[in-house]
Design a protein around this motif. Structure first.
Motif, PDB file in Angstrom:
ATOM      1  N   ARG A 141      32.120   9.496  59.119  1.00  0.00           N
ATOM      2  CA  ARG A 141      31.223   9.909  58.037  1.00  0.00           C
ATOM      3  C   ARG A 141      31.396  11.394  57.685  1.00  0.00           C
ATOM      4  NH1 ARG A 141      28.960   6.161  61.399  1.00  0.00           N
ATOM      5  NH2 ARG A 141      27.558   4.565  60.552  1.00  0.00           N
ATOM      6  N   ASN A 142      32.507  11.992  58.078  1.00  0.00           N
ATOM      7  CA  ASN A 142      32.686  13.444  57.935  1.00  0.00           C
ATOM      8  C   ASN A 142      32.958  13.924  56.516  1.00  0.00           C
ATOM      9  OD1 ASN A 142      32.487  13.500  60.714  1.00  0.00           O
ATOM     10  ND2 ASN A 142      34.596  14.102  61.101  1.00  0.00           N
ATOM     11  N   LEU A 143      33.642  13.115  55.720  1.00  0.00           N
ATOM     12  CA  LEU A 143      34.220  13.600  54.462  1.00  0.00           C
ATOM     13  C   LEU A 143      33.244  14.341  53.542  1.00  0.00           C
ATOM     14  CD1 LEU A 143      36.859  11.013  53.180  1.00  0.00           C
ATOM     15  CD2 LEU A 143      37.190  13.125  54.470  1.00  0.00           C
ATOM     16  N   PRO A 144      32.016  13.865  53.342  1.00  0.00           N
ATOM     17  CA  PRO A 144      31.133  14.551  52.392  1.00  0.00           C
ATOM     18  C   PRO A 144      30.795  15.988  52.786  1.00  0.00           C
ATOM     19  CG  PRO A 144      30.290  12.363  52.909  1.00  0.00           C
ATOM     20  CD  PRO A 144      31.376  12.643  53.874  1.00  0.00           C
ATOM     21  N   PHE A 145      31.052  16.357  54.034  1.00  0.00           N
ATOM     22  CA  PHE A 145      30.594  17.653  54.533  1.00  0.00           C
ATOM     23  C   PHE A 145      31.729  18.660  54.747  1.00  0.00           C
ATOM     24  CE2 PHE A 145      28.022  14.150  56.336  1.00  0.00           C
ATOM     25  CZ  PHE A 145      26.880  14.342  55.562  1.00  0.00           C
ATOM     26  N   LEU A 146      32.954  18.257  54.495  1.00  0.00           N
ATOM     27  CA  LEU A 146      34.097  19.115  54.818  1.00  0.00           C
ATOM     28  C   LEU A 146      34.162  20.366  53.953  1.00  0.00           C
ATOM     29  CD1 LEU A 146      36.920  16.475  55.483  1.00  0.00           C
ATOM     30  CD2 LEU A 146      35.448  17.660  57.140  1.00  0.00           C
ATOM     31  N   GLY A 147      33.467  20.365  52.824  1.00  0.00           N
ATOM     32  CA  GLY A 147      33.478  21.531  51.953  1.00  0.00           C
ATOM     33  C   GLY A 147      32.483  22.608  52.352  1.00  0.00           C
TER      34      GLY A 147
END
Length: 223
Positions: A141-147
């Protein structure tokens, strides 16, 4: 080795937590963040192992907000129930509990986190938002927070055979957080869980060595 304590949270409710202490003076503290199956025997053994490595380790029972004493199996019923519980709990409340657990063991020194699967994403958020050095195992579930701009270092572990985290997702981590250490292994999702079909002993051992080196650097030596 460890025992269950009552953990005050930022909300009105106390939750349980499994606490394991090292034999001597702690090198620091580690919040162990579960998969979707609750703080079961496997999570307790992981927590004990970090205590054996010299850290005060604590595993918050996040699901106590919803239902006391959840320990799920690795069958389809366990997966279904676990997914429903993490969806109801939400990542924000989990992160609040991580902060509460870190505060509870603050006397151990510098505090970090390690998380697995769902907990891998919570561990990432602990580095991004709480400033806790963290190790994230196969967080799908990491992708939305990588920014988000990280407040602490994070180390990533991924299995190259993990269908829930294909190579393009792993590459996104490299592109978005190039300053962070990232390792892949010839293994499937949950390769660290030594009670499941996907356990890969060689990969788990190597990832654990790297994880301990990370914590020795960022917690024990205060880097």
């Amino acid at each position: 080795m460890g025992h269950t304590i009552s953990l005050n949270t930022t909300r009105t409710q106390c939750i349980g937590a499994y606490l394991a202490q090292p034999a001597g003076k702690p090198k620091g503290g580690i919040v162990v963040i579960q998969e979707i199956f609750g703080v079961n025997a496997h999570v307790r053994s992981v927590t004990d192992r970090f205590a054996e490595a010299g850290y005060t380790a604590i595993a918050p029972c996040f699901f106590d907000h919803l239902e006391t004493g959840v320990e799920l199996g690795y069958d389809e019923a366990g997966f279904t129930r676990g997914r429903a519980l993490v969806a109801e709990l939400g990542l924000d409340r989990a992160l609040e509990d991580v902060a509460s657990a870190a505060e509870a063991i603050a006397s151990a020194g510098r505090i970090g986190t390690v998380g697995y699967c769902w907990g891998g994403t919570v561990a990432l958020l602990a580095a991004l938002r709480l400033g806790l050095p963290s190790v994230s195992y196969y967080g799908a579930r990491n992708l939305p927070f990588l920014g988000e701009k990280p407040k602490a270092p994070v180390m990533f572990h991924f299995g190259e055979l993990d269908k829930s985290i294909p190579p393009d997702m792993v590459q996104k981590h490299r592109e978005m957080l190039p300053q962070m250490e990232l390792f892949t292994y010839p293994a499937d999702h949950a390769f660290n869980r030594d009670v499941g079909d996907h356990y890969d002993e060689a990969s788990a051992k190597l990832a654990y060595q790297r994880t301990l080196a990370f914590f020795d650097k960022h917690l024990a030596h205060g880097a």
